[in-house]
Write a protein that holds these residues in place. Structure first.
Motif, PDB file in Angstrom:
ATOM      1  N   THR A  35      -4.771 -14.190 -31.013  1.00  0.00           N
ATOM      2  CA  THR A  35      -5.060 -13.850 -32.402  1.00  0.00           C
ATOM      3  C   THR A  35      -4.414 -12.534 -32.790  1.00  0.00           C
ATOM      4  O   THR A  35      -3.861 -12.392 -33.891  1.00  0.00           O
ATOM      5  CB  THR A  35      -6.587 -13.771 -32.620  1.00  0.00           C
ATOM      6  OG1 THR A  35      -7.162 -15.041 -32.296  1.00  0.00           O
ATOM      7  CG2 THR A  35      -6.920 -13.431 -34.068  1.00  0.00           C
ATOM      8  N   ASP A  78     -16.884 -31.090 -42.613  1.00  0.00           N
ATOM      9  CA  ASP A  78     -15.491 -30.765 -42.904  1.00  0.00           C
ATOM     10  C   ASP A  78     -14.974 -31.515 -44.117  1.00  0.00           C
ATOM     11  O   ASP A  78     -15.460 -32.602 -44.453  1.00  0.00           O
ATOM     12  CB  ASP A  78     -14.598 -31.099 -41.703  1.00  0.00           C
ATOM     13  CG  ASP A  78     -14.980 -30.323 -40.454  1.00  0.00           C
ATOM     14  OD1 ASP A  78     -15.120 -29.099 -40.564  1.00  0.00           O
ATOM     15  OD2 ASP A  78     -15.141 -30.946 -39.393  1.00  0.00           O
ATOM     16  N   ASN A 136      -6.432 -21.218 -40.443  1.00  0.00           N
ATOM     17  CA  ASN A 136      -7.310 -20.748 -39.362  1.00  0.00           C
ATOM     18  C   ASN A 136      -8.236 -19.636 -39.836  1.00  0.00           C
ATOM     19  O   ASN A 136      -9.382 -19.542 -39.396  1.00  0.00           O
ATOM     20  CB  ASN A 136      -6.472 -20.256 -38.181  1.00  0.00           C
ATOM     21  CG  ASN A 136      -5.808 -21.390 -37.436  1.00  0.00           C
ATOM     22  OD1 ASN A 136      -6.197 -22.543 -37.570  1.00  0.00           O
ATOM     23  ND2 ASN A 136      -4.779 -21.088 -36.662  1.00  0.00           N
ATOM     24  N   ARG A 137      -7.726 -18.791 -40.734  1.00  0.00           N
ATOM     25  CA  ARG A 137      -8.562 -17.706 -41.273  1.00  0.00           C
ATOM     26  C   ARG A 137      -9.756 -18.258 -42.047  1.00  0.00           C
ATOM     27  O   ARG A 137     -10.812 -17.626 -42.106  1.00  0.00           O
ATOM     28  CB  ARG A 137      -7.703 -16.810 -42.171  1.00  0.00           C
ATOM     29  CG  ARG A 137      -8.440 -15.648 -42.792  1.00  0.00           C
ATOM     30  CD  ARG A 137      -7.469 -14.640 -43.377  1.00  0.00           C
ATOM     31  NE  ARG A 137      -6.568 -15.252 -44.327  1.00  0.00           N
ATOM     32  CZ  ARG A 137      -6.874 -15.416 -45.623  1.00  0.00           C
ATOM     33  NH1 ARG A 137      -8.040 -15.019 -46.090  1.00  0.00           N
ATOM     34  NH2 ARG A 137      -5.994 -15.970 -46.445  1.00  0.00           N
ATOM     35  N   GLY A 166     -11.325 -20.869 -41.132  1.00  0.00           N
ATOM     36  CA  GLY A 166     -12.131 -21.627 -40.189  1.00  0.00           C
ATOM     37  C   GLY A 166     -11.687 -23.055 -40.010  1.00  0.00           C
ATOM     38  O   GLY A 166     -12.420 -23.856 -39.415  1.00  0.00           O
ATOM     39  N   PRO A 187     -13.667 -26.227 -43.361  1.00  0.00           N
ATOM     40  CA  PRO A 187     -15.125 -26.331 -43.343  1.00  0.00           C
ATOM     41  C   PRO A 187     -15.703 -26.453 -44.744  1.00  0.00           C
ATOM     42  O   PRO A 187     -15.217 -25.820 -45.675  1.00  0.00           O
ATOM     43  CB  PRO A 187     -15.575 -25.032 -42.669  1.00  0.00           C
ATOM     44  CG  PRO A 187     -14.453 -24.087 -42.879  1.00  0.00           C
ATOM     45  CD  PRO A 187     -13.200 -24.907 -42.909  1.00  0.00           C
ATOM     46  N   ALA A 245     -18.110 -20.658 -47.087  1.00  0.00           N
ATOM     47  CA  ALA A 245     -18.118 -21.073 -45.675  1.00  0.00           C
ATOM     48  C   ALA A 245     -17.861 -19.896 -44.778  1.00  0.00           C
ATOM     49  O   ALA A 245     -17.152 -18.969 -45.129  1.00  0.00           O
ATOM     50  CB  ALA A 245     -17.055 -22.130 -45.438  1.00  0.00           C
TER      51      ALA A 245
END
Length: 423
Positions: free
Chosen positions: A197, A348, A392-393, A395, A415, A423
């Motif tokens: 990361t 999701d 990805n940031r 989630g 999400p 979220a």
């Protein structure tokens, strides 16, 4: 304050020690009851029962203490192990001392200390256990059955007790060491992900810095192009098809200028602003509408699979740009008949983008988005890299597959959020 990594901390070790203690003393209680009732052991029952009750109360107090927010220190953990050694010594004193086959159970706290405590504290436990064992060789209340008793097969009762002690000790030590090794593996995995990361964030920062400078530099050539296109339109006013092409070019230039101006003017505000909550279908249709202005050569269809409820997602302009990058990749592969599917589960929201291009090479499919790798002959992979980082940031995640009927299937998972809670 940062959350601690899932390391094998004294807090976690004290939880495991409490479990081991509960199993051990429950086993001792059962063995003593069996010895008295079945084997007619001659014991001072009252002090033995008091020792077991005291250790039970220690375990209850330990569980209560673990519910407190204060962290467990190595010294506190050392004290708990010393209490175990004292409790074992009192029990062994009243149950035959060194003739008790369970006397080697002293190795369990020694092993636990060696696996969890600093070396000087581990030596304290080792010294305490050795000293206690030595005292038990000299001072104890004998139990005749432990020295002279036999079972039906002619094997000494002492030998059977040693076998039981080995089984109990091996099981508890294996349990504790396994939990320690599992915690270390989790720590290594967490550290590995943290390093990945950090590396990705460094790459994103480098790209963002370069993009900010490029956005300023592109303003001048775009303004020049707009002026030239206006002059070309005046000169070609009698040629209708050419005027239409020039108008389209001018529209594209104006769109680029507007996007760059928005990027430069609102970069700080977007970075600090909280994500907005939007209905997934409405947001997706808005993104598609803006994308089609930039890609008029595309033919597409959209399909909404979910039938129940209205799913919400957390969004901002970076997420919009990330989805546009994936749509552009599909259009670059083959602009005809791009299929966009929206579906959702309880947790999701899923967006599938299907194109009819050549597909993705399996050699690089797993690396897409992790570094600057591109499927295009002239691409640098930056778009996919930033897309992965952005999603990805939030989630979510991005996966690329070769569709069984040809082309590439890009799956985006985000999400779900509630209308009032991001979220």
């Amino acid at each position: 304050m940062h959350q601690p990594l899932p390391l094998s901390t004294p807090n976690r070790n004290l939880v495991r020690l409490t479990i081991v203690r509960g199993i051990t003393w429950t086993g001792f209680l059962g063995a003593i009851i069996f010895g008295i009732e079945v084997l007619s052991f001659q014991l001072h029952v009252m002090p033995v029962i008091l020792v077991i009750i005291a250790m039970g109360l220690v375990n209850v107090a330990t569980w209560w203490r673990l519910g407190r927010p204060r962290a467990v220190t190595d010294i506190e953990y050392l004290v708990h192990l010393l209490i175990d050694v004292v409790g074992l010594s009192l029990l062994f004193y009243y149950t035959g001392g060194s003739t008790n086959p369970f006397i080697t159970y002293y190795l369990v706290p020694v092993t636990i200390a060696a696996a969890t405590l600093p070396w000087r504290f581990a030596w304290v436990i080792a010294a305490a256990s050795l000293s206690s064992y030595t005292v038990m060789m000299l001072f104890y209340e004998p139990v005749p059955q432990l020295s002279n008793g036999f079972v039906g097969t002619g094997i000494r009762l002492h030998i059977i007790g040693m076998w039981l002690n080995f089984s109990l000790s091996a099981g508890l030590v294996t349990f504790f060491i396994f939990k320690m090794a599992h915690a270390l593996r989790r720590r290594d995995l967490t550290l590995s992900r943290t390093r990945e990361t950090a590396l990705r964030n460094e790459q994103v920062l480098a790209v963002a810095t370069q993009a900010a400078g490029t956005a300023h530099e592109l303003g001048t050539p775009l303004s020049t192009m707009a002026v030239l296109l206006s002059e070309m339109k005046q000169e070609a006013r009698d040629n209708t098809p050419l005027v239409e092409d020039i108008d389209l070019l001018r529209q594209q230039v104006d769109t680029c200028k507007a996007r760059l101006q928005t990027l430069v003017a609102n970069a700080d505000r977007r970075r600090l602003a909280k994500p907005e909550i939007a209905a997934a279908e409405t947001w997706l249709r808005d993104v598609l509408q803006r994308w089609l202005v930039l890609r008029p050569d595309v033919s597409h269809r959209i399909d909404i699979q979910g039938k129940r409820g209205t799913p919400y997602i957390a969004t901002d302009t970076t997420l919009e740009q990330a989805l546009m990058n994936l749509l552009n990749n599909a259009a670059d592969a083959n602009p005809m008949d791009i299929s966009i599917l929206l579906d959702w589960t309880q947790d999701d929201v899923i967006i599938d983008i299907r194109d009819h291009g050549p597909g993705v090479s399996m050699n690089i499919a797993d690396q897409l988005g992790e570094t600057f790798i591109s499927t295009k002959s002239k691409g640098m992979g930056i778009g996919l890299f930033l897309t992965h980082a952005t999603i990805n940031r939030f989630g979510g995640g991005v996966s690329l597959y070769n569709h069984e009927e040809g082309g590439t299937l890009t799956e985006v998972k985000l999400p779900r959020a509630t209308a009032d809670n991001p979220a």
